[in-house]
Each structure stands twice: as C-alpha cells, then as structure tokens.
Scaffold this motif. Structure first.
Motif, PDB file in Angstrom:
ATOM      1  N   GLY A 286     -39.587   6.049  -6.084  1.00 10.11           N
ATOM      2  CA  GLY A 286     -40.930   7.408  -5.702  1.00 10.11           C
ATOM      3  C   GLY A 286     -39.574   8.118  -5.437  1.00 10.11           C
ATOM      4  O   GLY A 286     -39.812   8.989  -4.746  1.00 10.11           O
ATOM      5  N   PHE A 287     -37.915   7.688  -5.360  1.00  8.97           N
ATOM      6  CA  PHE A 287     -37.235   9.252  -5.031  1.00  8.97           C
ATOM      7  C   PHE A 287     -37.404   9.903  -6.070  1.00  8.97           C
ATOM      8  O   PHE A 287     -36.457  10.053  -7.438  1.00  8.97           O
ATOM      9  N   ALA A 288     -37.472  11.246  -5.098  1.00  7.11           N
ATOM     10  CA  ALA A 288     -36.754  12.367  -5.900  1.00  7.11           C
ATOM     11  C   ALA A 288     -36.664  13.928  -5.469  1.00  7.11           C
ATOM     12  O   ALA A 288     -37.163  14.573  -3.815  1.00  7.11           O
TER      13      ALA A 288
ATOM     14  N   LEU B 194     -34.105   5.784  -9.498  1.00  7.63           N
ATOM     15  CA  LEU B 194     -34.290   5.369  -8.595  1.00  7.63           C
ATOM     16  C   LEU B 194     -35.822   5.989  -8.423  1.00  7.63           C
ATOM     17  O   LEU B 194     -36.683   5.591  -7.291  1.00  7.63           O
ATOM     18  N   ARG B 195     -36.020   6.929  -9.206  1.00 11.59           N
ATOM     19  CA  ARG B 195     -37.380   7.861  -8.865  1.00 11.59           C
ATOM     20  C   ARG B 195     -38.664   6.484  -9.634  1.00 11.59           C
ATOM     21  O   ARG B 195     -39.680   6.481  -8.947  1.00 11.59           O
ATOM     22  N   GLN B 196     -37.820   5.289 -10.328  1.00 10.10           N
ATOM     23  CA  GLN B 196     -39.103   4.112 -10.684  1.00 10.10           C
ATOM     24  C   GLN B 196     -39.006   3.104  -9.567  1.00 10.10           C
ATOM     25  O   GLN B 196     -40.149   1.900  -9.624  1.00 10.10           O
TER      26      GLN B 196
ATOM     27  N   ALA C 236     -33.220   7.899   0.123  1.00  7.73           N
ATOM     28  CA  ALA C 236     -31.688   7.521  -0.315  1.00  7.73           C
ATOM     29  C   ALA C 236     -31.014   6.616  -0.228  1.00  7.73           C
ATOM     30  O   ALA C 236     -31.258   5.628  -0.809  1.00  7.73           O
TER      31      ALA C 236
ATOM     32  N   ASP D 139     -27.828  11.607 -14.954  1.00  7.91           N
ATOM     33  CA  ASP D 139     -29.739  11.998 -14.298  1.00  7.91           C
ATOM     34  C   ASP D 139     -30.633  10.575 -15.282  1.00  7.91           C
ATOM     35  O   ASP D 139     -31.625  10.205 -14.210  1.00  7.91           O
TER      36      ASP D 139
ATOM     37  N   LEU E  73     -31.042   8.174 -11.447  1.00  9.65           N
ATOM     38  CA  LEU E  73     -31.922   9.068 -10.649  1.00  9.65           C
ATOM     39  C   LEU E  73     -33.381   8.506 -11.191  1.00  9.65           C
ATOM     40  O   LEU E  73     -34.442   8.355 -10.561  1.00  9.65           O
ATOM     41  N   SER E  74     -33.555   8.984 -13.213  1.00 10.33           N
ATOM     42  CA  SER E  74     -34.869   8.648 -12.991  1.00 10.33           C
ATOM     43  C   SER E  74     -34.858   7.152 -12.444  1.00 10.33           C
ATOM     44  O   SER E  74     -36.104   6.797 -12.437  1.00 10.33           O
TER      45      SER E  74
ATOM     46  N   ALA F  84     -33.348   4.083  -1.117  1.00 13.83           N
ATOM     47  CA  ALA F  84     -33.865   3.843  -2.946  1.00 13.83           C
ATOM     48  C   ALA F  84     -32.701   2.938  -3.867  1.00 13.83           C
ATOM     49  O   ALA F  84     -32.641   2.187  -4.787  1.00 13.83           O
TER      50      ALA F  84
ATOM     51  N   THR G 174     -32.330  16.568   0.795  1.00 14.17           N
ATOM     52  CA  THR G 174     -32.555  15.122   0.147  1.00 14.17           C
ATOM     53  C   THR G 174     -32.536  14.538   1.718  1.00 14.17           C
ATOM     54  O   THR G 174     -31.488  14.291   2.516  1.00 14.17           O
TER      55      THR G 174
END
Length: 259
Positions: free
Chosen positions: A209-211, A204-206, A125, A198, A201-202, A128, A120
């Motif tokens: 856009g961190f994945a 942070l993606r929202q 990171a 988790d 993490l979802s 995010a 990563t």
C-alpha cells in the motif's frame, strides 16, 4: 567507415524531451559541428546514427548511448567536445570511444535507477521494499502499444537500497527547498518487457500500500553489462577501451551530477 560510440546525459528540463526530438537535436548538432557522418543508401538517405537503451520521456539519465558512423577517421575526444558544444544545455556528451567489436545494445543488460520521493515516510518506504524483496512474484499491469499487459516486476529487480538525502533540484509543486526525501536506488535487469521504475512503484503499492505523495524524480545512473552478484551495471565501453587505452580498461563511471 569508422564507428564511434557516444555516452550522453539527459538532464534538467531536457528529461521531458521525447526520443524523436532528441534524435533531431543530435542530427542538427552533428551538422553544426561539421562531423563527417555517413548516410544510408537509397532514395531517402538518413545519417547513420543509432540509439541504444533510451530512457522514457520524463526521466533524466546519466547513461544514454548512441553510435555514429563517419566517413573518415575522427579523434574521439575532439568529436566529444565538438558535439557537446553543439547540443542544447541539458544534453551533455560525457564520453566517446571508437567501436571495436560486438553490438553496443547487447552490452546494455541492466540499469541502475535512482528515484527521489519527496515527502515520503522513510519507515514506510523501508517496510514496502522489505515486503517486495521477500516476495517471489509481484505482477503489475501496464498499458503498452499492444494493449494492457501483465508481467512480473519482482524477478528483474536485483537490488534496492532505501536511502535519505536532499530533494532534487528539479522540484515539483508542493516540495519545500532544503527538505530531505527518501531515495530508492535499484539495479534492474533489462527483461522483455522492460521493468521500469514506475512498474516497481506499482509493485510496492500492491504489496504494501506504499504510494509517494508527489511524483518521483527518476534518474538512470548507469546501464551496461550486468553483475548478477552485485546487481550493478559495469561500463559498456570497457571492451572498446581495452584497445583504445593500450589494454587498460577505464572504470565504470558513476557520475550523478546536479540534475
């Protein structure tokens, strides 16, 4: 009946063991160690072993807790050693105290989690996490036993640190030995529903856009009474140690061994 509170770790490949299988392993270890466990009444007696705040399957932990009722007084350190040697490698008994007052589950107000994210980008990171912390509300969805549920993942997170360190010893496919990885260390309040790593993490993606490019290696470092100011849990055995150690409480243990 004496009650003894046990802190144990779930390490290595044992992190993939279900809670039911861990319960069975503990019951076998109790019998093998000759611990005088008490049993419930009725047609199908069960050993009086209760669990508090179990980590999800696939997650390692340095702070899992259970309570055992015994029919005669046992010395906590002797029980710790006997139970530890009777459990399979990866289920390691770290501490045992005699229960004095209150319910153990009520003391587990929050957890400190560590997420190792191999491959990563550190800057991505960090960005995010900054966006997540700046948000007032970040709703995520998770499929539960009651169906798809939507809830706020932001309110339960009291702190997140973005660090860099070596990859964990439990490498997944595609990881290269000796490389560094991004580490997220977060203090999370135990809400209802519980916000899990988790879910963060979802979130942070929202928001950014961190994945991560590969599955995270997740470890619970500690859980216990929550300091809302620092976002860190204290030792849940402290109230029991006040009596067992002559009024001198032990420090919260922050052991994060090789997992």
């Amino acid at each position: 009946m004496q009650r003894l509170r046990v802190r144990y770790a779930k390490r290595g490949r044992l992190r993939f063991t279900s809670h039911r299988d861990i319960s069975r392993a503990v019951e076998r270890a109790v019998r093998r160690a000759g611990i005088p466990v008490a049993y419930s009444a009725g047609f199908t007696p069960h050993p009086k072993i209760s669990y508090a705040g179990a980590a999800p399957t696939g997650v390692a932990s340095e702070a899992e807790y259970l309570e055992i009722g015994v029919t005669r007084p046992c010395e906590p350190e002797r029980l710790r050693a006997d139970l530890d040697v009777s459990l399979p490698p990866g289920l390691d008994v770290l501490d045992v105290v005699e229960a004095r007052a209150g319910a153990l589950a009520e003391r587990l107000e929050g957890s400190m989690w560590e997420l190792r994210l191999p491959g990563t980008d550190l800057a991505a990171a960090t960005t995010a996490v900054e966006k997540f912390l700046a948000a007032d509300l970040v709703e995520v969805e998770r499929l539960t036993k009651k169906g798809l549920r939507r809830f706020d993942a932001r309110a339960a997170v009291l702190r997140i640190e973005v660090l860099e360190g070596p990859e964990g010893t439990q490498r997944t496919a595609g990881q290269t030995p000796g490389r560094s990885c991004v580490i997220l260390r977060m203090g999370v309040r135990h809400d209802n529903p519980a916000v899990r790593p988790d879910d963060v993490l979802s979130a942070l993606r929202q928001v950014a856009g961190f994945a991560p490019p590969s599955p995270p290696e997740v470890t619970r470092l500690a859980q216990g009474p929550l300091d809302e100011r620092t976002g860190e849990p204290a030792d849940p055995f402290e109230l029991d140690r006040d009596v067992t150690r002559g009024g001198v409480p032990g420090p919260a243990d922050r052991v994060v061994g090789d997992l």
